[in-house]
Design a protein around this motif. Structure first.
Motif: not given
Length: 110
Positions: A99-108
Motif C-alpha cells: 500500500i505504501v509503495v504503490n501510493v508513493l509510486l503513483l504520487a511520484t
C-alpha cells in the motif's frame, strides 16, 4: 476369489511403488510464491503485465507440482494447520508495505 486376489496384488504393487519413491521434501520450496506475491503487490503499478506473467508461471508450476506429487515422490502425510503459519505474517507485512509503495509510486510519477 481370483478377482479378489488380483485386486490385492495390484494394491500391494501400488504400495511397493510408493515406498520405492523418494520422500516428499516438504512445502518450504513454496517460498517463491510469497516472493512472487511481494513483487506483484509492490510493483504492479510499474509493470501491470506482471500479474498476467505470474498467472502463467503459477499455472505451469501447478501442473509440474501435480506431476511431481502424482508420479515422482511418495504421497506426503497430511498434517493439518490452522493457518499459513509464518508465511501468513510475511504476506500481511508485504500487503501493508505494498500500500505504501504503490501510493508513493503513483504520487511520484503523477
Amino acid at each position: 476369489a481370483v478377482r479378489h486376489a488380483s485386486q490385492e496384488m495390484e494394491f500391494r504393487y501400488a504400495i511397493e511403488r510408493q515406498v520405492s519413491m523418494r520422500p516428499f521434501d516438504g512445502t518450504f520450496s513454496e517460498y517463491n510464491t510469497v516472493v512472487q506475491f511481494g513483487y506483484i503487490a509492490l510493483f504492479s503499478a510499474c509493470f501491470p503485465l506482471a500479474s498476467f506473467c505470474a498467472m502463467l508461471a503459477n499455472f505451469v508450476e501447478l501442473r509440474v507440482d501435480a506431476h511431481k506429487l502424482g508420479f515422482e515422490v511418495r504421497r506426503p502425510r497430511y498434517l493439518g494447520a490452522k493457518d499459513a503459519g509464518s508465511w501468513q505474517q510475511m504476506m500481511e507485512l508485504l500487503s501493508w508495505l505494498a500500500i505504501v509503495v504503490n501510493v508513493l509510486l503513483l504520487a511520484t510519477t503523477s
